[in-house]
Structure formats: structure tokens, C-alpha cells
Design a protein around this motif. Structure first.
Motif, PDB file in Angstrom:
ATOM      1  N   LEU A 329       0.803  -1.308   0.045  1.00 24.06           N
ATOM      2  CA  LEU A 329      -0.095  -0.009  -0.106  1.00 24.06           C
ATOM      3  C   LEU A 329       0.887   1.453  -0.097  1.00 24.06           C
ATOM      4  O   LEU A 329       0.648   2.151  -0.772  1.00 24.06           O
ATOM      5  CB  LEU A 329      -0.796   0.138   1.297  1.00 24.06           C
ATOM      6  CG  LEU A 329      -2.189  -1.020   1.167  1.00 24.06           C
ATOM      7  CD1 LEU A 329      -2.854  -0.582   2.642  1.00 24.06           C
ATOM      8  CD2 LEU A 329      -3.140  -0.403  -0.060  1.00 24.06           C
ATOM      9  N   ASN A 330       1.908   1.169   0.615  1.00 25.40           N
ATOM     10  CA  ASN A 330       2.944   2.578   0.925  1.00 25.40           C
ATOM     11  C   ASN A 330       3.540   2.623  -0.475  1.00 25.40           C
ATOM     12  O   ASN A 330       3.761   3.906  -0.625  1.00 25.40           O
ATOM     13  CB  ASN A 330       3.863   2.132   1.974  1.00 25.40           C
ATOM     14  CG  ASN A 330       3.168   2.422   3.468  1.00 25.40           C
ATOM     15  OD1 ASN A 330       2.421   3.240   3.640  1.00 25.40           O
ATOM     16  ND2 ASN A 330       4.001   1.613   4.384  1.00 25.40           N
ATOM     17  N   ASP A 331       3.847   1.712  -1.196  1.00 21.60           N
ATOM     18  CA  ASP A 331       4.311   1.993  -2.711  1.00 21.60           C
ATOM     19  C   ASP A 331       3.267   2.211  -3.598  1.00 21.60           C
ATOM     20  O   ASP A 331       3.513   3.219  -4.297  1.00 21.60           O
ATOM     21  CB  ASP A 331       4.882   0.510  -2.862  1.00 21.60           C
ATOM     22  CG  ASP A 331       5.509   0.450  -4.248  1.00 21.60           C
ATOM     23  OD1 ASP A 331       6.225   1.395  -4.862  1.00 21.60           O
ATOM     24  OD2 ASP A 331       5.050  -0.266  -5.143  1.00 21.60           O
ATOM     25  N   MET A 332       2.192   1.713  -3.506  1.00 24.85           N
ATOM     26  CA  MET A 332       1.197   1.747  -4.606  1.00 24.85           C
ATOM     27  C   MET A 332       0.314   3.328  -4.462  1.00 24.85           C
ATOM     28  O   MET A 332       0.288   3.696  -5.625  1.00 24.85           O
ATOM     29  CB  MET A 332      -0.039   0.535  -4.395  1.00 24.85           C
ATOM     30  CG  MET A 332      -0.594   0.426  -5.644  1.00 24.85           C
ATOM     31  SD  MET A 332      -1.617  -1.077  -5.503  1.00 24.85           S
ATOM     32  CE  MET A 332      -2.700  -0.740  -4.084  1.00 24.85           C
ATOM     33  N   ILE A 333      -0.153   3.470  -3.417  1.00 26.83           N
ATOM     34  CA  ILE A 333      -0.797   4.653  -3.203  1.00 26.83           C
ATOM     35  C   ILE A 333      -0.174   5.983  -3.609  1.00 26.83           C
ATOM     36  O   ILE A 333      -0.634   6.626  -4.421  1.00 26.83           O
ATOM     37  CB  ILE A 333      -1.300   4.986  -1.790  1.00 26.83           C
ATOM     38  CG1 ILE A 333      -2.266   3.796  -1.214  1.00 26.83           C
ATOM     39  CG2 ILE A 333      -1.932   6.414  -1.495  1.00 26.83           C
ATOM     40  CD1 ILE A 333      -2.704   3.988   0.075  1.00 26.83           C
ATOM     41  N   PRO A 334       1.344   6.286  -3.498  1.00 28.28           N
ATOM     42  CA  PRO A 334       1.831   7.603  -3.916  1.00 28.28           C
ATOM     43  C   PRO A 334       2.183   7.448  -5.564  1.00 28.28           C
ATOM     44  O   PRO A 334       1.814   8.402  -6.227  1.00 28.28           O
ATOM     45  CB  PRO A 334       3.271   7.373  -3.349  1.00 28.28           C
ATOM     46  CG  PRO A 334       3.076   6.594  -2.005  1.00 28.28           C
ATOM     47  CD  PRO A 334       2.131   5.637  -2.435  1.00 28.28           C
ATOM     48  N   ARG A 335       2.072   6.093  -5.988  1.00 22.93           N
ATOM     49  CA  ARG A 335       2.580   5.990  -7.436  1.00 22.93           C
ATOM     50  C   ARG A 335       1.180   6.353  -8.237  1.00 22.93           C
ATOM     51  O   ARG A 335       1.049   6.734  -9.170  1.00 22.93           O
ATOM     52  CB  ARG A 335       2.936   4.618  -7.631  1.00 22.93           C
ATOM     53  CG  ARG A 335       4.413   4.506  -7.444  1.00 22.93           C
ATOM     54  CD  ARG A 335       5.213   3.310  -7.999  1.00 22.93           C
ATOM     55  NE  ARG A 335       4.526   2.184  -7.492  1.00 22.93           N
ATOM     56  CZ  ARG A 335       3.717   1.235  -8.075  1.00 22.93           C
ATOM     57  NH1 ARG A 335       3.399   1.506  -9.467  1.00 22.93           N
ATOM     58  NH2 ARG A 335       3.410  -0.042  -7.694  1.00 22.93           N
ATOM     59  N   ALA A 336      -0.009   5.731  -7.326  1.00 26.88           N
ATOM     60  CA  ALA A 336      -1.380   5.952  -8.236  1.00 26.88           C
ATOM     61  C   ALA A 336      -1.759   7.581  -8.190  1.00 26.88           C
ATOM     62  O   ALA A 336      -2.052   7.979  -9.196  1.00 26.88           O
ATOM     63  CB  ALA A 336      -2.384   5.120  -7.193  1.00 26.88           C
ATOM     64  N   ARG A 337      -1.334   8.382  -7.087  1.00 28.30           N
ATOM     65  CA  ARG A 337      -1.710   9.586  -7.169  1.00 28.30           C
ATOM     66  C   ARG A 337      -0.753  10.405  -8.034  1.00 28.30           C
ATOM     67  O   ARG A 337      -1.229  11.614  -8.536  1.00 28.30           O
ATOM     68  CB  ARG A 337      -1.576  10.186  -5.801  1.00 28.30           C
ATOM     69  CG  ARG A 337      -2.676   9.578  -5.014  1.00 28.30           C
ATOM     70  CD  ARG A 337      -2.820  10.017  -3.484  1.00 28.30           C
ATOM     71  NE  ARG A 337      -4.063   9.723  -2.831  1.00 28.30           N
ATOM     72  CZ  ARG A 337      -4.266   9.585  -1.558  1.00 28.30           C
ATOM     73  NH1 ARG A 337      -3.126   9.770  -0.635  1.00 28.30           N
ATOM     74  NH2 ARG A 337      -5.416   9.199  -1.104  1.00 28.30           N
ATOM     75  N   ALA A 338       0.491   9.625  -8.194  1.00 31.83           N
ATOM     76  CA  ALA A 338       1.276  10.639  -9.463  1.00 31.83           C
ATOM     77  C   ALA A 338       1.022  10.058 -10.842  1.00 31.83           C
ATOM     78  O   ALA A 338       1.877  10.175 -11.875  1.00 31.83           O
ATOM     79  CB  ALA A 338       2.835  10.162  -9.003  1.00 31.83           C
ATOM     80  N   LEU A 339       0.029   9.166 -10.935  1.00 31.54           N
ATOM     81  CA  LEU A 339      -0.594   8.365 -12.115  1.00 31.54           C
ATOM     82  C   LEU A 339       0.589   7.594 -12.738  1.00 31.54           C
ATOM     83  O   LEU A 339       1.149   7.884 -14.064  1.00 31.54           O
ATOM     84  CB  LEU A 339      -0.927   9.554 -13.063  1.00 31.54           C
ATOM     85  CG  LEU A 339      -2.082  10.340 -12.542  1.00 31.54           C
ATOM     86  CD1 LEU A 339      -2.607  11.386 -13.704  1.00 31.54           C
ATOM     87  CD2 LEU A 339      -3.469   9.682 -12.268  1.00 31.54           C
TER      88      LEU A 339
END
Length: 431
Positions: A329-339
């Protein structure tokens, strides 16, 4: 020989635009390698390969818009006989084929004029210049002379940024009067004196395309419209006593560093993954009939700050422990918000979770994301009066809902799932 196809990154995707190839013809590929970056309504997506082999040839150029399922490249599987193309970082394979086509057929020597010879020479010099395929494409469309540019890429290669900088310079130069230039020079010198550290090769800040959030909203709207149109939903709800789970979480986090603490969402994800064992029909897709999935890849709804939603998958959630899920989750959420997500993260979900977190609504009734057949909704945890062991007490309560596809399952299957989910959350130490 096989063809690498444009993958589908969700029910709302019809096509994508190839931004950049990440591998060259002749490169060895292994599962998980990033072969290309593709622009979609959901941002810039890294496209992976899932079989070992060799990249034989490109079938499309950077900048091309490609429908889902269309061939993008030729791959040669390991062990397949055939010639491996030579690597050539200076010449794009598609350009090589164009040159070969132009040179086919006899041409009388006396018909070649000095002007033609000059053009051919200029063309050859241009192709010998090191430049990325995307840089060449942009330069050709905007009549930018590559021979006049100095590359800043690896080995002196001309990059997309180099071409765009040259184009920007051409547009700005004619508009600048001597007075404007003098004022600009004065301002720049003053800036250098006041903030010298900012002048040292500082990379430009990432920019987002105008309307990106609107595109994501449009993609979500298309998928949800299809879901309501095609899927006969049924809904179930269960109220779950969260005292045991929240007490265990509090005790566990007290013994950890702040950076290693767990969120309630981790327990939700792990409990859903384990509950799927008793109701495998919910871990499936509907595509000309029910297709059960062996892997439990849980899609987790992430809300973007500027609006819109993305649903990347936590792959093999049933085999991960709570710490591994928290790391994911810690890896995925920032990347999702950065598209900046990978293709597998957007296409592999087998069941979806939506969680409102703290201070949200007490209940959420989700809409199934096709072609999946279920979505689980977690409201916020609130204190409510609850009967426990024959006594009325105020305890932390969670309202969990299930939206199921009635073509695939029914209320009995959904009820068994929610009961299994409740049992796992009552025993958090076993998660």
C-alpha cells in the motif's frame, strides 16, 4: 514468433498512445520487464511482458494511438530458431525498413540530380545522428533539424526534451525585442546572485496534462455506466464488532516504529483474501460466463487528491502477511496519485475493496467494476450500542457491504462470504 498486443487496462479502456519504447529490438526479455510506456485516461502506464523471449521488431511507432488488442511488437520466444536482429541505437527499425523500401529497384545513374544526391546525403546524416525514436518523430512533425541540436541523453543522444527546448527557443526568439532581452538578462543575473543553488542543473518539475483528472472521471463514468447497464447487482450488509481487531491493532502498533505501523485497511484486505477461500465464486470475472481465478488479486480503490479514482491491484494478497500488504500500500498509493502505475496493477484485479477510512460515511454500497463479479465496501468504524454476551455495550462497529453479480452468485454465497470475513476479523492475530 508471437505478437505483443496492447493490453486492456480496464473495462473503460478502448485505446492507448505509445509514448516510449523501453526495450530495443534484439533485447532479451523476462517476465515482468517493462517494454513500453503508454498514455491512457488513467495516466502514463508502464506496460509489462509476461513471457521470456527476444524483442524482434516494433510494429508501431512512438506517438501512435493503438486500440486494445492490436499488435505492438513481434516477440521471438526462447528456443525459437531465427535471426536475432542486430542492435542499433542510432537507427530506428521502422526507419530502416523505409530506407530499404525506397532503395528497392534499379535507378539509372544519369537520372540522379545533384539536388537528389544532396537530399539523400542530408537524410543519411540525419539518420546517423543519435536520437530517441520519439525525438525523431517530434522533430519530423515540427520541421526541427536534428543536425543543429546537441543531445543531452545517454551517449550524447538527442532526447524529446532537447527537441522541445529547440522548438520553444524558435517560438520565443522572434518575439523578443532588444529592450525585452535586456530586461530578461537583468532579471536572470539578479536571480543568479540571489539564488545560485537553483541554477545548478535542476530538473524541471513534472507536469500533468490539462484535463487529466477529467479524463479519469470520464473513464470511471464509462465503467460504472456499463456496470449498471449490464450487471444485475444484489446487495448484502453485515455489522461487525471490531473491538478485538482494533485492540490487537493498537497493541501491535504500540510495539512498532511509526513507519512500520499498520492501518485498519491492511486487516480488511487480508480478511477478504482469506474469506475468499470459502467462496471462490466471488473471486472471478464474467466474460461469456463465469471464469474463476486462481490468484487473489485485490483491487483497492484509491481516491486522487484532484478528483477521480484508480483501482490498482495488490497481487496474491492471500499469500502476503500484513506487513507485506502494508508495504504494498505504501508503494502503490503514491504512485497511483502520481499516475505512474504498471499495466498488471490495473488489469489483474479479481475482486475490489472500497474503504472510506476514518470520519467517512458509516456505509458504502459499491458498484461492481466489470468484468469482476463482486465489490466489498467498508464504512468508517464508529461506536454503536451492541449486544455482546447478552449485555448491551458501546463498542466499535464496522458496517461491511457486498455487491455481487447475480449472474455469477446469489445471496447465499454472499452471506457465507460476509460470515467468513467476520470470523477472520474476530481473530486478527491469525491474519
Amino acid at each position: 514468433m508471437t505478437e505483443f498486443l496492447m493490453p486492456s487496462l480496464g473495462a473503460d479502456m478502448e485505446a492507448g498512445t505509445l509514448v516510449e519504447w523501453k526495450k530495443k529490438p534484439g533485447d532479451q526479455l523476462k517476465p515482468g520487464d517493462i517494454i513500453a510506456e503508454v498514455e491512457t485516461q488513467k495516466g502514463l502506464i508502464e506496460i509489462e511482458v509476461f513471457e521470456a523471449g527476444i524483442l524482434e521488431d516494433y510494429l508501431i511507432e512512438e506517438g501512435d494511438k493503438v486500440p486494445v488488442g492490436a499488435p505492438m511488437a513481434k516477440l521471438k520466444s526462447e528456443g525459437t530458431p531465427g535471426k536475432i536482429p542486430e542492435k542499433d541505437s542510432e537507427t530506428h527499425p521502422i526507419q530502416e525498413k523505409e530506407q530499404a523500401t525506397e532503395s528497392e529497384g534499379p535507378v539509372p545513374s544519369d537520372s540522379i540530380s545533384e539536388e537528389t544526391s544532396s537530399k539523400e546525403k542530408s537524410s543519411e546524416e540525419k539518420h546517423r545522428i543519435k536520437a530517441s525514436p520519439l525525438a525523431r518523430s517530434i522533430a519530423e512533425k515540427n520541421n526541427v533539424d536534428l543536425t543543429s541540436l546537441t543531445g543531452t541523453g545517454e551517449g550524447g543522444a538527442i532526447t524529446k526534451a532537447d527537441v522541445e527546448q529547440a522548438m520553444a527557443g524558435e517560438k520565443e526568439t522572434p518575439k523578443q525585442s532588444p529592450e525585452t532581452t535586456a530586461v530578461k538578462d537583468t532579471v536572470e543575473k539578479k536571480a543568479e546572485q540571489e539564488t545560485p543553488s537553483k541554477q545548478v542543473m535542476e530538473p524541471p518539475a513534472p507536469s500533468s496534462k490539462p484535463g487529466q483528472q477529467e479524463s479519469i472521471r470520464a473513464a470511471v463514468a464509462a465503467a460504472m455506466s456499463r456496470s449498471n447497464r449490464e450487471i444485475p447487482h444484489y446487495y448484502l450488509e453485515k455489522k461487525i464488532d471490531m473491538l478485538a481487531a482494533m485492540s490487537w491493532l493498537k497493541d501491535t502498533n504500540r510495539q512498532r516504529e511509526i513507519s512500520g505501523r499498520l492501518l485498519p485497511a491492511v486487516l480488511f484486505i487480508k480478511a477478504v483474501a482469506k474469506a475468499i477461500d470459502s467462496t471462490p465464486a466471488l473471486n472471478a470475472v464474467w466474460d461469456n460466463g463465469l471464469q474463476l481465478k486462481n490468484e487473489v488479486n485485490i483491487g483497492f480503490v484509491i481516491s486522487l487528491r484532484a478528483g477521480g479514482l484508480l483501482v490498482p491491484a495488490i497481487r496474491n494478497a492471500d499469500t502476503k502477511n500484513v506487513d507485506e500488504i502494508m508495504t504494498a500500500l505504501n508503494d502503490m498509493i503514491p504512485r497511483a496519485r502520481a499516475l505512474k502505475l504498471r499495466s498488471s496493477e490495473l488489469s489483474d484485479s479479481t475482486i475490489t475493496i472500497t474503504s472510506l477510512g476514518e470520519n467517512g460515511a458509516e456505509k458504502v454500497f459499491g458498484v461492481i467494476y466489470p468484468p469482476q463479479v463482486a465489490i466489498v465496501g467498508f464504512g468508517s468504524i464508529v461506536n454503536e450500542p451492541l449486544v455482546h454476551d447478552g449485555m448491551l455495550a458501546v463498542r466499535p462497529v464496522l458496517h461491511v457491504t457486498l455487491a455481487g453479480d447475480h449472474r455469477a452468485t446469489d445471496g447465499l454465497t454472499g452471506s457465507r462470504f460476509l460470515e467468513a470475513l467476520n470470523n477472520h476479523l474476530q481473530n486478527p492475530e491469525k491474519l
